[in-house]
Scaffold this motif. Structure first.
Motif, PDB file in Angstrom:
ATOM      1  N   LYS A 169      21.946 -14.618   6.751  1.00 60.72           N
ATOM      2  CA  LYS A 169      22.530 -13.788   5.696  1.00 60.72           C
ATOM      3  C   LYS A 169      22.901 -14.646   4.481  1.00 60.72           C
ATOM      4  CE  LYS A 169      26.360 -10.590   4.875  1.00 60.72           C
ATOM      5  NZ  LYS A 169      27.559  -9.928   5.483  1.00 60.72           N
ATOM      6  N   ASN A 170      23.497 -15.803   4.764  1.00 62.91           N
ATOM      7  CA  ASN A 170      23.881 -16.709   3.668  1.00 62.91           C
ATOM      8  C   ASN A 170      22.642 -17.252   2.940  1.00 62.91           C
ATOM      9  OD1 ASN A 170      26.547 -16.371   4.343  1.00 62.91           O
ATOM     10  ND2 ASN A 170      26.630 -18.208   5.647  1.00 62.91           N
ATOM     11  N   ASP A 171      21.597 -17.545   3.711  1.00 62.00           N
ATOM     12  CA  ASP A 171      20.364 -18.045   3.103  1.00 62.00           C
ATOM     13  C   ASP A 171      19.748 -17.010   2.174  1.00 62.00           C
ATOM     14  OD1 ASP A 171      20.701 -20.379   4.482  1.00 62.00           O
ATOM     15  OD2 ASP A 171      19.250 -19.920   6.057  1.00 62.00           O
ATOM     16  N   ASP A 172      19.778 -15.736   2.604  1.00 67.18           N
ATOM     17  CA  ASP A 172      19.225 -14.665   1.773  1.00 67.18           C
ATOM     18  C   ASP A 172      20.015 -14.539   0.464  1.00 67.18           C
ATOM     19  OD1 ASP A 172      17.344 -14.175   3.690  1.00 67.18           O
ATOM     20  OD2 ASP A 172      18.417 -12.479   4.594  1.00 67.18           O
ATOM     21  N   THR A 173      21.349 -14.652   0.568  1.00 64.56           N
ATOM     22  CA  THR A 173      22.199 -14.544  -0.624  1.00 64.56           C
ATOM     23  C   THR A 173      21.947 -15.694  -1.585  1.00 64.56           C
ATOM     24  OG1 THR A 173      23.911 -13.456   0.690  1.00 64.56           O
ATOM     25  CG2 THR A 173      24.580 -14.399  -1.428  1.00 64.56           C
ATOM     26  N   THR A 174      21.837 -16.901  -1.021  1.00 64.65           N
ATOM     27  CA  THR A 174      21.584 -18.089  -1.845  1.00 64.65           C
ATOM     28  C   THR A 174      20.226 -18.009  -2.527  1.00 64.65           C
ATOM     29  OG1 THR A 174      22.926 -19.422  -0.351  1.00 64.65           O
ATOM     30  CG2 THR A 174      21.415 -20.593  -1.812  1.00 64.65           C
ATOM     31  N   ALA A 175      19.216 -17.550  -1.769  1.00 63.56           N
ATOM     32  CA  ALA A 175      17.865 -17.439  -2.325  1.00 63.56           C
ATOM     33  C   ALA A 175      17.826 -16.423  -3.464  1.00 63.56           C
ATOM     34  CB  ALA A 175      16.890 -17.040  -1.228  1.00 63.56           C
ATOM     35  N   ALA A 176      18.528 -15.331  -3.311  1.00 68.53           N
ATOM     36  CA  ALA A 176      18.546 -14.299  -4.360  1.00 68.53           C
ATOM     37  C   ALA A 176      19.227 -14.831  -5.628  1.00 68.53           C
ATOM     38  CB  ALA A 176      19.273 -13.057  -3.854  1.00 68.53           C
ATOM     39  N   LYS A 181      18.777 -17.091 -11.275  1.00 69.92           N
ATOM     40  CA  LYS A 181      18.981 -18.162 -12.252  1.00 69.92           C
ATOM     41  C   LYS A 181      17.662 -18.603 -12.852  1.00 69.92           C
ATOM     42  CE  LYS A 181      23.174 -20.135 -10.220  1.00 69.92           C
ATOM     43  NZ  LYS A 181      23.765 -21.332  -9.558  1.00 69.92           N
ATOM     44  N   GLU A 182      16.612 -18.698 -12.009  1.00 73.42           N
ATOM     45  CA  GLU A 182      15.306 -19.109 -12.520  1.00 73.42           C
ATOM     46  C   GLU A 182      14.770 -18.093 -13.530  1.00 73.42           C
ATOM     47  OE1 GLU A 182      12.974 -19.549  -9.029  1.00 73.42           O
ATOM     48  OE2 GLU A 182      13.744 -21.560  -8.539  1.00 73.42           O
ATOM     49  N   ALA A 185      16.705 -18.570 -16.828  1.00 75.95           N
ATOM     50  CA  ALA A 185      16.291 -19.785 -17.540  1.00 75.95           C
ATOM     51  C   ALA A 185      14.932 -19.583 -18.188  1.00 75.95           C
ATOM     52  CB  ALA A 185      16.251 -20.965 -16.574  1.00 75.95           C
ATOM     53  N   SER A 186      14.008 -18.942 -17.499  1.00 72.81           N
ATOM     54  CA  SER A 186      12.672 -18.699 -18.044  1.00 72.81           C
ATOM     55  C   SER A 186      12.734 -17.782 -19.261  1.00 72.81           C
ATOM     56  CB  SER A 186      11.783 -18.085 -16.952  1.00 72.81           C
ATOM     57  OG  SER A 186      10.513 -17.751 -17.462  1.00 72.81           O
ATOM     58  N   SER A 187      13.611 -16.805 -19.169  1.00 67.28           N
ATOM     59  CA  SER A 187      13.749 -15.863 -20.291  1.00 67.28           C
ATOM     60  C   SER A 187      14.289 -16.562 -21.533  1.00 67.28           C
ATOM     61  CB  SER A 187      14.670 -14.712 -19.882  1.00 67.28           C
ATOM     62  OG  SER A 187      14.886 -13.840 -20.961  1.00 67.28           O
ATOM     63  N   MET A 188      15.253 -17.477 -21.358  1.00 66.07           N
ATOM     64  CA  MET A 188      15.829 -18.210 -22.490  1.00 66.07           C
ATOM     65  C   MET A 188      14.794 -19.123 -23.134  1.00 66.07           C
ATOM     66  SD  MET A 188      19.573 -19.218 -20.990  1.00 66.07           S
ATOM     67  CE  MET A 188      19.944 -20.165 -22.458  1.00 66.07           C
TER      68      MET A 188
END
Length: 441
Positions: A169-176, A181-182, A185-188
């Motif tokens: 569950k924590n891994d899924d939250t971190t991955a999301a 964030k990526e 950053a790409s949009s900026m």
């Protein structure tokens, strides 16, 4: 299963391991010698050697299921002590499959499962053995330990599963969160790039470097090989640590080329004079000294069993008082003095070993309950060096024993660990101690 190679033990057992008996008599004689040596190896705690010898006995007794079950169980014991738990389990499974009534087979199976942390299988095996021998204290002790370990294992599995679910569950939250964030950053970057006039987004790629030229010398050695540790010996590429023997070194070592055994010498050895009385006929090489003490063992073992006696507790039987409590006593013992049992004392490399084996020993018992005479048989399946205080015992009462007395006999003759069966087992243990003390040196 794969047993250790017989070559591990040189010529010590080569005579029996390479033997191919043709007649029934030769087969029986070889079988007894193999079992004798295997038990001696167990006594010496040489379990790999014992496993090899038991493997040979299993090959010879493949047509005797009851005998094969005992041998598979004994080899399972050897494998457990070697840490080969999976193979030990296979042997124990074979033992109970060959003879479902063989109690010790279930003990070996439970022990192997315990070593493999297969506690569910261990509980099932120990319970099956206890169902056949309800008074087996060793079996009951291991069953309780296996049940406790099974509960702990199940609880640990639940905790691990919950922790894994929480981690996922924590891994899924971190991955999301990382993905979000990526995207931000790409949009900026795209906004900044588009805001500068006359610029366009481009991709760059790294050119892969060309491989260095391979340079070799006249011997075909690459420069990189020198770094790896190769060298040239007699015009051949070899390891840097390779060492060629000098003529002086060869002279010191001498000729080590394998020699073919002289066939005539082998025939002469097989035709050697028979062994002296009391010494194994197979011990032509003088590997160990062995003395046959079967006559003494039969006499003393039968005497020890005949002396077994158990007094029922006060008030346990009808018409019994504190002064006159019924006694279970032995009327006769069979398959000891008249059986095929044997005992011997061997000296191996200066150490004294005691070897013995008696099978299907019947202890006939009798007790007076009121006006009725009740009787039956306690049969000890095998008495040998592998028992270690654990004996497979079969209990039975004669058909003329009254039905209302059977529950009492079941409790005090068979069921109570300190009852008559327990007294018989102690008589065997005391006899083993007497054997070892009598022939201690």
């Amino acid at each position: 299963m794969s047993a250790p190679s017989s070559s591990m033990f040189g010529n010590i057992h080569n005579d029996v391991l390479s033997a191919k008996p043709e007649s029934v008599e030769d087969k029986a004689r070889l079988l007894e010698e193999l079992k004798r040596r295997a038990k001696l190896a167990i006594t010496s705690k040489n379990y790999p050697e014992a496993a090899v010898l038991y493997t040979k006995t299993i090959e010879i007794t493949s047509d005797n299921k009851a005998e094969s079950a005992i041998l598979h169980s004994n080899r399972s014991l050897c494998l457990i002590f070697q840490g080969k738990f999976a193979e030990a389990k296979e042997d124990a499974e074979s033992a109970v499959k060959l003879d479902p009534s063989y109690v010790k087979g279930y003990f070996r199976l439970g022990s192997a499962c315990t070593k493999l942390c297969e506690y569910s299988g261990a509980v099932q095996a120990f319970q099956s053995g206890l169902d056949l021998d309800t008074g087996n204290k060793a079996m009951l002790k291991e069953l309780n330990k296996a049940k406790k370990s099974l509960v702990e294992q199940e609880e640990a599995a639940k905790v691990a599963a919950a922790a894994a679910a929480e981690q996922a569950k924590n891994d899924d939250t971190t991955a999301a969160a990382t993905k979000e964030k990526e995207r931000s950053a790409s949009s900026m970057i795209q906004k900044k790039t588009s805001s500068v006039p006359g610029t366009t987004a481009t991709k760059t790629e790294k050119n892969s470097g060309n491989a260095a030229d391979v340079v070799t010398n006249d011997a075909g050695i690459k420069k990189s090989d020198v770094i790896r540790g190769y060298k040239i010996v007699n015009g051949k590429k070899t390891s840097f640590f390779h060492h060629e023997q000098t003529e002086e070194e060869k002279a010191l070592i001498g000729d080590i080329t394998p020699k073919l055994i002289d066939a005539n010498a082998a025939v002469a050895s097989s035709n050697a004079a028979p062994a002296e009385k009391g010494v194994s006929a197979w011990n032509t090489a003088g590997t160990w000294e062995e003395k046959d003490v079967t006559a003494w063992a039969k006499e003393t073992l039968e005497k020890a069993l005949l002396s077994a006696e158990y007094t029922l507790p006060p008030g346990s039987a009808p018409d019994s008082s504190n002064n006159e409590c019924p006694k279970v006593h032995v009327t006769k013992v069979k398959n000891v003095s008249s059986g095929n049992g044997h005992a011997s004392v061997a000296t191996v490399r200066g150490k004294r070993r005691h070897i013995f084996e008696f099978t299907n020993v019947e202890v006939h018992w009798e007790v007076e309950l009121g006006e009725n005479t009740c009787s039956g048989i306690v049969k000890i399946v095998d008495i040998d060096g592998t028992c270690d205080g654990e004996y497979d015992v079969e209990y039975s009462v004669n058909n003329d024993t009254p039905l209302d007395a059977r529950h009492l006999l079941q409790r005090f003759v068979k069921g109570d660990p300190d009852g008559f069966v327990g007294i018989v087992k102690k008589a065997v243990d005391d006899w083993i101690d007497l054997f070892r003390d009598t022939y201690a040196a």
